[in-house]
Design a protein around this motif. Structure first.
Motif, PDB file in Angstrom:
ATOM      1  N   THR A 188       0.817  -1.220   0.000  1.00 25.77           N
ATOM      2  CA  THR A 188       0.000   0.000   0.000  1.00 25.77           C
ATOM      3  C   THR A 188       0.849   1.268   0.000  1.00 25.77           C
ATOM      4  O   THR A 188       0.314   2.373   0.148  1.00 25.77           O
ATOM      5  CB  THR A 188      -0.915   0.024   1.248  1.00 25.77           C
ATOM      6  OG1 THR A 188      -0.112  -0.130   2.426  1.00 25.77           O
ATOM      7  CG2 THR A 188      -1.947  -1.102   1.194  1.00 25.77           C
ATOM      8  N   ASN A 189       2.182   1.082  -0.135  1.00 24.74           N
ATOM      9  CA  ASN A 189       3.121   2.223  -0.115  1.00 24.74           C
ATOM     10  C   ASN A 189       3.041   3.013   1.186  1.00 24.74           C
ATOM     11  O   ASN A 189       3.330   4.214   1.211  1.00 24.74           O
ATOM     12  CB  ASN A 189       2.866   3.156  -1.309  1.00 24.74           C
ATOM     13  CG  ASN A 189       3.127   2.473  -2.642  1.00 24.74           C
ATOM     14  OD1 ASN A 189       4.135   1.798  -2.808  1.00 24.74           O
ATOM     15  ND2 ASN A 189       2.203   2.631  -3.581  1.00 24.74           N
ATOM     16  N   LEU A 190       2.655   2.327   2.254  1.00 23.30           N
ATOM     17  CA  LEU A 190       2.566   2.971   3.557  1.00 23.30           C
ATOM     18  C   LEU A 190       3.960   3.273   4.104  1.00 23.30           C
ATOM     19  O   LEU A 190       4.181   4.316   4.722  1.00 23.30           O
ATOM     20  CB  LEU A 190       1.804   2.065   4.528  1.00 23.30           C
ATOM     21  CG  LEU A 190       1.428   2.642   5.895  1.00 23.30           C
ATOM     22  CD1 LEU A 190       0.418   3.766   5.728  1.00 23.30           C
ATOM     23  CD2 LEU A 190       0.853   1.536   6.789  1.00 23.30           C
ATOM     24  N   ILE A 191       4.899   2.347   3.862  1.00 24.53           N
ATOM     25  CA  ILE A 191       6.277   2.490   4.331  1.00 24.53           C
ATOM     26  C   ILE A 191       7.219   1.969   3.253  1.00 24.53           C
ATOM     27  O   ILE A 191       6.938   0.945   2.610  1.00 24.53           O
ATOM     28  CB  ILE A 191       6.512   1.716   5.645  1.00 24.53           C
ATOM     29  CG1 ILE A 191       5.573   2.230   6.749  1.00 24.53           C
ATOM     30  CG2 ILE A 191       7.966   1.848   6.106  1.00 24.53           C
ATOM     31  CD1 ILE A 191       5.656   1.418   8.028  1.00 24.53           C
ATOM     32  N   ASP A 192       8.326   2.621   3.087  1.00 21.79           N
ATOM     33  CA  ASP A 192       9.352   2.185   2.136  1.00 21.79           C
ATOM     34  C   ASP A 192      10.477   1.516   2.918  1.00 21.79           C
ATOM     35  O   ASP A 192      11.318   2.191   3.513  1.00 21.79           O
ATOM     36  CB  ASP A 192       9.884   3.385   1.336  1.00 21.79           C
ATOM     37  CG  ASP A 192      10.909   2.972   0.295  1.00 21.79           C
ATOM     38  OD1 ASP A 192      10.920   1.776  -0.080  1.00 21.79           O
ATOM     39  OD2 ASP A 192      11.698   3.829  -0.147  1.00 21.79           O
ATOM     40  N   PHE A 193      10.479   0.188   2.955  1.00 23.65           N
ATOM     41  CA  PHE A 193      11.484  -0.562   3.702  1.00 23.65           C
ATOM     42  C   PHE A 193      12.739  -0.772   2.857  1.00 23.65           C
ATOM     43  O   PHE A 193      12.654  -1.015   1.656  1.00 23.65           O
ATOM     44  CB  PHE A 193      10.937  -1.940   4.115  1.00 23.65           C
ATOM     45  CG  PHE A 193       9.702  -1.888   4.963  1.00 23.65           C
ATOM     46  CD1 PHE A 193       9.769  -1.539   6.295  1.00 23.65           C
ATOM     47  CD2 PHE A 193       8.464  -2.212   4.423  1.00 23.65           C
ATOM     48  CE1 PHE A 193       8.631  -1.516   7.089  1.00 23.65           C
ATOM     49  CE2 PHE A 193       7.320  -2.193   5.202  1.00 23.65           C
ATOM     50  CZ  PHE A 193       7.400  -1.840   6.535  1.00 23.65           C
TER      51      PHE A 193
END
Length: 390
Positions: A188-193
């Protein structure tokens, strides 16, 4: 000690009553299954090796037990069918060119190295005997799929989608539940790991802060610790989607509830189970322990577990104990030519059904992440427990 049962510590993932009965009948000696949750098995495996002879658990826990001195090496020359074990734990890939997947892969800890550590360089001595594996995702009730989502376009992002608000269930195991949430947050592109298989502290904080907020807003309907609890949740009106494993899905289907196991477009979260010898294994029980290890490679238990969607590390042996219809559906990705049963004998697969995700090769070649223990696992567990208690 010779008359004492062979003690196997593990989870309900593999230690089925049907497996225990068959093992006792085939091997001719007493076998005692001690079934606990994944977290309990790992803890007792590390702290109490004197209470079990064989540790039956997932590969991502093995390095902890090896480092703690709780398990000993297994001699592959005492395994009659070791050469029949597939490439997944021997080379890291199911097929050439397949995704290795992020996280702690079974190949990373399969063999005992010359320096006494675990690694991928093949050697005679093993950390564990590979038994069954699967490509996991999540399951959902297809009757309640939102109009914005369609079959064939499933995504890990569904677990954090507003359309499923209040209906999402999660496993409490921090090495599994967190993996599902990592994949959902990335989808969901909530966080870029930077590395989904090994989060840094700032990434753990960012993810858990967001998940706590999701929980406070009522997004998650339930957290469960075992298969029985997940079945109970999905049987309720509010249970619609979550990390439902294959045994739970087969149980729900046996009771007439439609369940679809997602084939996420991003790929699968994989796991592999293995058998380890306790460091406290009594020499008088050693022959029985090796008989049990060899029995697991014989294909007999693999056939039982195939009927709940799991793959054997020795598929050629397992095929001998499956009907052609069973093999075609569970392994070959073909339509079921007849109704098929689960391990308990209940009909769960209708004629002409095709397994979600396709064949053994198709599914295990699309691994995006393995269940894993990260470098910052202790910190992750503390933050995960904050989520559970929020």
């Amino acid at each position: 000690m010779k008359n004492a049962p062979l003690r196997v510590l593990g989870t309900s993932v593999t230690l089925l009553d049907e497996v225990q009965k068959l093992a006792r009948d085939d091997l001719g000696f007493a076998i005692e299954f001690n079934v606990q949750s994944g977290v309990e098995v790992m803890q007792n495996g590390i702290l109490r090796p004197d209470t079990y002879d064989i540790y039956d658990q997932w590969y991502h826990s093995i390095e902890l037990l090896w480092t703690a001195g709780a398990i000993q090496s297994t001699d592959s020359q005492r395994l009659a069918l070791w050469n029949d074990v597939g490439p997944l734990t021997k080379t890291g890939r199911f097929t050439d060119g397949a995704d290795l997947g992020a996280g702690r892969r079974p190949i990373d800890v399969q063999f005992i190295q010359e320096d006494g550590k675990l690694g991928s360089q093949q050697s005679r001595h093993l950390s564990a005997v590979p038994t069954v594996h699967n490509a996991d995702s999540f399951s959902y009730d297809p009757r309640h799929t939102p109009k914005s989502q369609t079959l064939g376009d499933e995504s890990w992002g569904w677990l954090l989608c507003d359309d499923w608000h209040g209906k999402v269930g999660m496993n409490t195991d921090p090495s599994i539940g967190i993996a599902d949430m990592i994949l959902a947050a990335r989808a969901t592109n909530l966080i870029d790991f930077k590395d989904i298989g090994n989060l840094k502290i700032n990434e753990i904080d960012e993810l858990l802060d967001k998940l706590v907020q999701f929980k406070k807003e009522g997004h998650f309907g339930k957290f469960w610790a075992n298969v029985s609890e997940s079945i109970s949740y999905m049987s309720q009106r509010k249970g619609r989607i979550g990390g439902i494993w294959s045994p739970a899905a087969t149980n729900l289907r046996a009771n007439g509830q439609p369940v679809r196991i997602a084939a996420p477009k991003e790929g699968y979260r994989a796991w592999h189970s293995g058998l380890c010898l306790s460091s406290k294994l009594n020499s008088e029980k050693e022959d029985q322990a090796y008989a049990y290890l060899n029995w697991w490679l014989s294909g007999r238990p693999g056939a039982i577990l195939a009927r709940q969607g799991y793959y054997s590390s020795t598929p050629a042996q397992t095929r001998k104990y499956l009907t052609q219809a069973e093999w075609d559906y569970w392994y070959a990705g073909k339509a079921a030519s007849e109704e098929l049963c689960d391990p308990q004998g209940y009909k769960i697969i209708p004629q002409n059904a095709v397994r979600e995700g396709g064949s053994h090769k198709d599914r295990m070649s699309r691994i995006i992440m393995w269940n894993t223990l990260m470098d910052e696992q202790n910190y992750l567990v503390r933050r995960w427990n904050e989520l559970l208690s929020a």
